[in-house]
Design a protein around this motif. Structure first.
Motif, PDB file in Angstrom:
ATOM      1  N   ILE A  29       0.848  -1.192   0.000  1.00  0.00           N
ATOM      2  CA  ILE A  29       0.000   0.000   0.000  1.00  0.00           C
ATOM      3  C   ILE A  29       0.885   1.244   0.000  1.00  0.00           C
ATOM      4  O   ILE A  29       1.757   1.396   0.849  1.00  0.00           O
ATOM      5  CB  ILE A  29      -0.935   0.018   1.232  1.00  0.00           C
ATOM      6  CG1 ILE A  29      -1.985  -1.104   1.109  1.00  0.00           C
ATOM      7  CG2 ILE A  29      -1.631   1.373   1.370  1.00  0.00           C
ATOM      8  CD1 ILE A  29      -2.921  -1.201   2.297  1.00  0.00           C
ATOM      9  N   SER A  30       0.650   2.120  -0.983  1.00  0.00           N
ATOM     10  CA  SER A  30       1.399   3.378  -1.073  1.00  0.00           C
ATOM     11  C   SER A  30       0.732   4.430  -0.204  1.00  0.00           C
ATOM     12  O   SER A  30      -0.494   4.593  -0.241  1.00  0.00           O
ATOM     13  CB  SER A  30       1.448   3.867  -2.520  1.00  0.00           C
ATOM     14  OG  SER A  30       2.158   2.957  -3.334  1.00  0.00           O
ATOM     15  N   VAL A  31       1.529   5.139   0.553  1.00  0.00           N
ATOM     16  CA  VAL A  31       1.052   6.223   1.416  1.00  0.00           C
ATOM     17  C   VAL A  31       2.008   7.394   1.258  1.00  0.00           C
ATOM     18  O   VAL A  31       3.166   7.314   1.676  1.00  0.00           O
ATOM     19  CB  VAL A  31       0.989   5.791   2.893  1.00  0.00           C
ATOM     20  CG1 VAL A  31       0.522   6.942   3.748  1.00  0.00           C
ATOM     21  CG2 VAL A  31       0.074   4.595   3.067  1.00  0.00           C
ATOM     22  N   ALA A  32       1.521   8.471   0.615  1.00  0.00           N
ATOM     23  CA  ALA A  32       2.368   9.644   0.345  1.00  0.00           C
ATOM     24  C   ALA A  32       3.602   9.178  -0.420  1.00  0.00           C
ATOM     25  O   ALA A  32       3.483   8.553  -1.456  1.00  0.00           O
ATOM     26  CB  ALA A  32       2.695  10.373   1.637  1.00  0.00           C
ATOM     27  N   ASP A  33       4.804   9.444   0.110  1.00  0.00           N
ATOM     28  CA  ASP A  33       6.031   9.045  -0.582  1.00  0.00           C
ATOM     29  C   ASP A  33       6.621   7.763   0.010  1.00  0.00           C
ATOM     30  O   ASP A  33       7.786   7.445  -0.195  1.00  0.00           O
ATOM     31  CB  ASP A  33       7.066  10.170  -0.510  1.00  0.00           C
ATOM     32  CG  ASP A  33       7.396  10.570   0.928  1.00  0.00           C
ATOM     33  OD1 ASP A  33       6.664  10.135   1.843  1.00  0.00           O
ATOM     34  OD2 ASP A  33       8.368  11.320   1.136  1.00  0.00           O
ATOM     35  N   LYS A  34       5.808   7.012   0.722  1.00  0.00           N
ATOM     36  CA  LYS A  34       6.242   5.766   1.360  1.00  0.00           C
ATOM     37  C   LYS A  34       5.439   4.589   0.808  1.00  0.00           C
ATOM     38  O   LYS A  34       4.377   4.762   0.213  1.00  0.00           O
ATOM     39  CB  LYS A  34       6.063   5.847   2.879  1.00  0.00           C
ATOM     40  CG  LYS A  34       6.764   7.031   3.537  1.00  0.00           C
ATOM     41  CD  LYS A  34       6.445   7.085   5.018  1.00  0.00           C
ATOM     42  CE  LYS A  34       7.136   8.271   5.683  1.00  0.00           C
ATOM     43  NZ  LYS A  34       6.612   9.574   5.217  1.00  0.00           N
ATOM     44  N   ILE A  35       5.953   3.382   1.028  1.00  0.00           N
ATOM     45  CA  ILE A  35       5.216   2.165   0.687  1.00  0.00           C
ATOM     46  C   ILE A  35       5.229   1.251   1.908  1.00  0.00           C
ATOM     47  O   ILE A  35       6.284   1.027   2.518  1.00  0.00           O
ATOM     48  CB  ILE A  35       5.835   1.434  -0.522  1.00  0.00           C
ATOM     49  CG1 ILE A  35       5.682   2.280  -1.787  1.00  0.00           C
ATOM     50  CG2 ILE A  35       5.173   0.068  -0.726  1.00  0.00           C
ATOM     51  CD1 ILE A  35       6.211   1.616  -3.044  1.00  0.00           C
ATOM     52  N   VAL A  36       4.054   0.723   2.263  1.00  0.00           N
ATOM     53  CA  VAL A  36       3.931  -0.200   3.387  1.00  0.00           C
ATOM     54  C   VAL A  36       3.733  -1.609   2.842  1.00  0.00           C
ATOM     55  O   VAL A  36       2.810  -1.862   2.061  1.00  0.00           O
ATOM     56  CB  VAL A  36       2.753   0.181   4.307  1.00  0.00           C
ATOM     57  CG1 VAL A  36       2.687  -0.775   5.495  1.00  0.00           C
ATOM     58  CG2 VAL A  36       2.876   1.628   4.777  1.00  0.00           C
ATOM     59  N   VAL A  37       4.615  -2.506   3.232  1.00  0.00           N
ATOM     60  CA  VAL A  37       4.488  -3.927   2.898  1.00  0.00           C
ATOM     61  C   VAL A  37       3.909  -4.619   4.134  1.00  0.00           C
ATOM     62  O   VAL A  37       4.454  -4.477   5.234  1.00  0.00           O
ATOM     63  CB  VAL A  37       5.849  -4.546   2.536  1.00  0.00           C
ATOM     64  CG1 VAL A  37       5.677  -5.998   2.100  1.00  0.00           C
ATOM     65  CG2 VAL A  37       6.535  -3.735   1.443  1.00  0.00           C
ATOM     66  N   TYR A  38       2.795  -5.325   3.968  1.00  0.00           N
ATOM     67  CA  TYR A  38       2.113  -5.861   5.153  1.00  0.00           C
ATOM     68  C   TYR A  38       1.608  -7.284   4.932  1.00  0.00           C
ATOM     69  O   TYR A  38       1.445  -7.750   3.794  1.00  0.00           O
ATOM     70  CB  TYR A  38       0.911  -4.982   5.514  1.00  0.00           C
ATOM     71  CG  TYR A  38      -0.262  -5.159   4.562  1.00  0.00           C
ATOM     72  CD1 TYR A  38      -1.259  -6.120   4.814  1.00  0.00           C
ATOM     73  CD2 TYR A  38      -0.349  -4.424   3.391  1.00  0.00           C
ATOM     74  CE1 TYR A  38      -2.313  -6.308   3.934  1.00  0.00           C
ATOM     75  CE2 TYR A  38      -1.393  -4.597   2.508  1.00  0.00           C
ATOM     76  CZ  TYR A  38      -2.374  -5.548   2.779  1.00  0.00           C
ATOM     77  OH  TYR A  38      -3.409  -5.743   1.895  1.00  0.00           O
ATOM     78  N   THR A  39       1.372  -7.961   6.043  1.00  0.00           N
ATOM     79  CA  THR A  39       0.643  -9.222   6.032  1.00  0.00           C
ATOM     80  C   THR A  39      -0.235  -9.254   7.276  1.00  0.00           C
ATOM     81  O   THR A  39       0.181  -8.789   8.352  1.00  0.00           O
ATOM     82  CB  THR A  39       1.597 -10.435   6.009  1.00  0.00           C
ATOM     83  OG1 THR A  39       0.827 -11.640   5.925  1.00  0.00           O
ATOM     84  CG2 THR A  39       2.466 -10.500   7.256  1.00  0.00           C
ATOM     85  N   ILE A  40      -1.458  -9.738   7.144  1.00  0.00           N
ATOM     86  CA  ILE A  40      -2.390  -9.809   8.273  1.00  0.00           C
ATOM     87  C   ILE A  40      -2.120 -11.089   9.052  1.00  0.00           C
ATOM     88  O   ILE A  40      -2.185 -12.198   8.510  1.00  0.00           O
ATOM     89  CB  ILE A  40      -3.851  -9.790   7.784  1.00  0.00           C
ATOM     90  CG1 ILE A  40      -4.144  -8.460   7.060  1.00  0.00           C
ATOM     91  CG2 ILE A  40      -4.820  -9.971   8.958  1.00  0.00           C
ATOM     92  CD1 ILE A  40      -5.531  -8.379   6.451  1.00  0.00           C
ATOM     93  N   LEU A  41      -1.805 -10.923  10.311  1.00  0.00           N
ATOM     94  CA  LEU A  41      -1.502 -12.073  11.155  1.00  0.00           C
ATOM     95  C   LEU A  41      -2.753 -12.687  11.767  1.00  0.00           C
ATOM     96  O   LEU A  41      -2.857 -13.911  11.911  1.00  0.00           O
ATOM     97  CB  LEU A  41      -0.544 -11.644  12.279  1.00  0.00           C
ATOM     98  CG  LEU A  41       0.795 -11.037  11.840  1.00  0.00           C
ATOM     99  CD1 LEU A  41       1.578 -10.589  13.074  1.00  0.00           C
ATOM    100  CD2 LEU A  41       1.597 -12.040  11.032  1.00  0.00           C
ATOM    101  N   GLU A  42      -3.704 -11.821  12.128  1.00  0.00           N
ATOM    102  CA  GLU A  42      -4.898 -12.298  12.838  1.00  0.00           C
ATOM    103  C   GLU A  42      -6.024 -11.287  12.670  1.00  0.00           C
ATOM    104  O   GLU A  42      -5.763 -10.089  12.523  1.00  0.00           O
ATOM    105  CB  GLU A  42      -4.562 -12.482  14.326  1.00  0.00           C
ATOM    106  CG  GLU A  42      -5.607 -13.235  15.124  1.00  0.00           C
ATOM    107  CD  GLU A  42      -5.179 -13.444  16.570  1.00  0.00           C
ATOM    108  OE1 GLU A  42      -6.052 -13.801  17.388  1.00  0.00           O
ATOM    109  OE2 GLU A  42      -3.982 -13.225  16.885  1.00  0.00           O
ATOM    110  N   GLN A  43      -7.256 -11.761  12.675  1.00  0.00           N
ATOM    111  CA  GLN A  43      -8.410 -10.874  12.532  1.00  0.00           C
ATOM    112  C   GLN A  43      -9.479 -11.279  13.537  1.00  0.00           C
ATOM    113  O   GLN A  43      -9.665 -12.475  13.813  1.00  0.00           O
ATOM    114  CB  GLN A  43      -8.969 -10.959  11.112  1.00  0.00           C
ATOM    115  CG  GLN A  43      -9.999  -9.899  10.767  1.00  0.00           C
ATOM    116  CD  GLN A  43     -10.389  -9.951   9.298  1.00  0.00           C
ATOM    117  OE1 GLN A  43     -10.963 -10.934   8.847  1.00  0.00           O
ATOM    118  NE2 GLN A  43     -10.076  -8.886   8.569  1.00  0.00           N
ATOM    119  N   LYS A  44     -10.192 -10.283  14.085  1.00  0.00           N
ATOM    120  CA  LYS A  44     -11.284 -10.596  15.005  1.00  0.00           C
ATOM    121  C   LYS A  44     -12.360  -9.538  14.889  1.00  0.00           C
ATOM    122  O   LYS A  44     -12.134  -8.434  14.383  1.00  0.00           O
ATOM    123  CB  LYS A  44     -10.778 -10.683  16.442  1.00  0.00           C
ATOM    124  CG  LYS A  44     -10.327  -9.351  17.039  1.00  0.00           C
ATOM    125  CD  LYS A  44      -9.868  -9.534  18.484  1.00  0.00           C
ATOM    126  CE  LYS A  44      -9.462  -8.196  19.108  1.00  0.00           C
ATOM    127  NZ  LYS A  44      -9.018  -8.346  20.514  1.00  0.00           N
TER     128      LYS A  44
END
Length: 491
Positions: free
Chosen positions: A429-444
């Motif tokens: 996900i791009s945010v301003a001049d940064k990029i966030v690389v993510y993975t969802i570990l858990e959801q509730k």
């Protein structure tokens, strides 16, 4: 602010008639008005509804004013064209016309009595909480509008409101329950934030020159104007306190703050004083214009300016663009003076040489190269995502005010908005001049708070309304074809 206005422009049907109430409240000015070639005074026809040049100019000017306020007065004609403001104005009018076509088929009307009530309830036309015809007439005169034109606009607005009210529906219980669950979902993440500091880009001359060669037509010299200007100052014009108050009372609709709220006399006094001085100086400026045109008066100043230079106003530049070498512009207000301007010469734009454009090209090339390198790095990190080197978040909800280090609050909010509208378990996900690389570990899912029910209902109503309006416009697009009489109105 600007991105919000652009994103929500298409389906803001309830506020679509911006040339009336918002037009007055924002304090209309003549910035960026267009002059179009048209067919019998019209620029397009949608179904059986004609779109007039006058309406297009009104809506365009209002949009220009709104954006200019949001941009703190930095908007100019070039930026307006780049942002497609004229296309936005036409799109709004075309949408209105489609709804009015539908209203005509359904027999929906607004009575003269309803129009009168709406007119009399416009705050800018009131004095001591009562409609003041003198203020109304002064407004029409200042904007060069006929009463029947303005009141026809109000009537159309009422018809549009009545028509759109037919598709207004409330949220159903199961819809509220479904959205409540979605709004109360929370995710626990592992994420990495990548910035331009994580990539190394060298802007060597060969690459920069290749970049310039591919798009050299985007690097042009500005169009230059050699001008002779006769300045007529207003500072010595004599005005009394009573004259200033009387002038303010008649023109109070012109004095508003950034939010469109009308200013009191004390708040607007200095501005009204300057405007009155300009009014008293206008005759002197016109005499200077005649003398200058006859060669009996020499210029106050000779100057060479690039088109759009802030020494002159947008209104002046719009007028100059319609003139030729040797033409003399009638007096125009610039600050607290009148400017009578003669065009001595026009130097047309041409492609800059590589050496002249190099600094500008290097900045653009470097920014693009960094963006491409950062995206490539993010994609590589996603393939080999290492949770042990990532930041682990708490359970996150969209409506919570969180700060995901090293993002700031605004960046964190943007990231969460994109995250909770994505169906991907992991991603970029791009945010301003940064990029966030993510993975969802858990959801509730958190339990629904009873106090949130009304807020959820409003959210569901908004979602349904937007969907219904969007689908209605799509249907009307097919039902009522648009015929334009000039180019440049659509993207």
């Amino acid at each position: 602010m600007i991105s919000w206005m652009q994103k929500h422009n298409k389906y803001l049907v309830w506020t679509i008639w911006v040339a009336t109430i918002a037009f007055i409240g924002a304090g209309f000015v003549g910035w960026g008005s267009y002059s179009f070639g048209s067919k019998a005074g019209n620029v397009a026809k949608v179904g059986n509804i004609e779109i007039s040049q006058t309406k297009l100019n009104m809506v365009y000017s209002n949009i220009y004013s709104q954006y200019n306020q949001a941009m703190k007065g930095t908007l100019d004609d070039k930026k307006a064209k780049e942002m497609g403001l004229i296309q936005q104005a036409f799109a709004r009018l075309a949408t209105q016309a489609k709804i009015l076509n539908l209203a005509n088929e359904l027999g929906i009307i607004a009575s003269d009595k309803e129009v009168l009530e709406k007119l009399q309830n416009i705050p800018s036309f009131q004095k001591k909480d009562h409609f003041d015809k003198e203020i109304y007439n002064a407004y029409l005169g200042a904007k060069r509008l006929k009463a029947k034109t303005f009141e026809a606009t109000l009537k159309e607005e009422l018809v549009i409101q009545k028509t759109m009210a037919l598709i207004s529906v409330d949220a159903l219980p199961f819809e509220v329950e479904a959205i409540s669950a979605a709004m109360n979902a929370s995710d626990k993440l592992a994420y990495q934030v990548l910035t331009e500091a994580d990539v190394n880009v060298v802007a060597d001359d060969a690459k920069v020159k290749s970049f310039w060669n591919m798009q050299k037509e985007n690097f042009m010299t500005p169009q230059m104007y050699d001008l002779s200007i006769v300045w007529t100052e207003s500072k010595d014009a004599q005005v009394t306190e009573d004259e200033i108050k009387a002038y303010y009372d008649t023109n109070s609709f012109n004095y508003t703050n950034a939010e469109g709220k009308q200013l009191s006399f004390e708040e607007a006094k200095e501005q009204a004083k300057n405007d009155l001085k300009l009014k008293k100086t206008k005759k002197s400026a016109q005499k200077s214009y005649i003398a200058f045109k006859k060669g009996k008066l020499t210029q106050s100043e000779k100057i060479t300016l690039p088109i759009g230079d802030l020494k002159l106003t947008s209104d002046v530049w719009n007028a100059l663009k319609e003139k030729n070498v040797g033409d003399i512009l009638k007096p125009k207000v610039v600050g607290d003076m009148y400017a009578t301007i003669k065009i001595e010469n026009i130097v047309l734009p041409k492609v800059k040489t590589y050496d002249a454009a190099k600094e500008e090209v290097t900045v653009l090339y470097t920014a693009q190269a960094k963006k491409e390198a950062l995206l490539a790095l993010a994609e590589e990190r996603l393939k080999t995502f290492d949770k042990s080197k990532a930041i682990i978040s708490d359970f996150l909800k969209l409506e919570e005010n969180v700060n995901l280090n090293p993002l700031n609050n605004q960046e964190s909010l943007q990231f969460l908005q994109k995250l909770f509208t994505s169906s991907k378990e992991k991603g970029i996900i791009s945010v301003a001049d940064k990029i966030v690389v993510y993975t969802i570990l858990e959801q509730k899912l958190a339990p629904v708070d009873v106090n949130e029910t009304e807020s959820v209902k409003q959210t569901v109503n908004t979602l349904k309304q937007n969907t219904l309006e969007s689908n209605l416009i799509k249907m009307l697009d097919k039902k009522y074809p648009t015929e334009t009489y000039m180019g440049g109105l659509t993207n």
